[in-house]
Motif scaffolding. Structure first.
Motif, PDB file in Angstrom:
ATOM      1  N   LYS A   5       6.851   0.552  -4.926  1.00 41.85           N
ATOM      2  CA  LYS A   5       5.169   1.062  -5.911  1.00 41.85           C
ATOM      3  C   LYS A   5       4.974   2.729  -5.778  1.00 41.85           C
ATOM      4  N   THR A  33      -2.965   2.564 -12.750  1.00 43.87           N
ATOM      5  CA  THR A  33      -3.455   1.058 -12.248  1.00 43.87           C
ATOM      6  C   THR A  33      -4.506   0.863 -11.907  1.00 43.87           C
ATOM      7  N   GLY A  35      -4.407  -1.185  -8.530  1.00 45.28           N
ATOM      8  CA  GLY A  35      -4.079  -1.084  -8.020  1.00 45.28           C
ATOM      9  C   GLY A  35      -3.515   0.500  -8.275  1.00 45.28           C
ATOM     10  N   THR A  38      -6.865   1.493  -6.180  1.00 46.71           N
ATOM     11  CA  THR A  38      -7.562   0.528  -4.443  1.00 46.71           C
ATOM     12  C   THR A  38      -5.973   1.373  -3.473  1.00 46.71           C
ATOM     13  N   ARG A  39      -4.802   1.416  -3.763  1.00 47.88           N
ATOM     14  CA  ARG A  39      -4.139   1.898  -2.950  1.00 47.88           C
ATOM     15  C   ARG A  39      -5.360   3.423  -2.437  1.00 47.88           C
TER      16      ARG A  39
END
Length: 76
Positions: A5, A33, A35, A38-39
């Motif tokens: 990640k 991104t 993602g 969001t993280r």
């Protein structure tokens, strides 16, 4: 072999924890991104509700919404 990640959320979180929220917001505006955003939102949810952190949450939500729009995805 699975891909690791992104380290981006942790690095931006380090900026926030170091008190450099303005630099963190600048990084969020060029987030790689959805993602990653969001993280970072997940990590930022643990922050105390200061005015700077409240602004940060608003920026995160706006950027996540903009990156989620297919026409605004950045090319690799």
């Amino acid at each position: 072999m699975s891909r690791n990640k992104s380290e981006w959320p942790a690095k931006v979180m380090a900026l926030i924890q170091g008190g450099n929220v303005a630099a963190a917001i600048a990084q969020i505006k060029v987030a790689p991104t959805v993602g990653d955003i969001t993280r970072l939102q997940t990590l930022a949810a643990r922050l105390p509700p200061t005015p700077a952190h409240i602004q940060l949450h608003k920026v995160l939500e706006e950027e996540r919404a903009m990156l989620a729009a297919p026409r605004l995805h950045r090319s690799p």
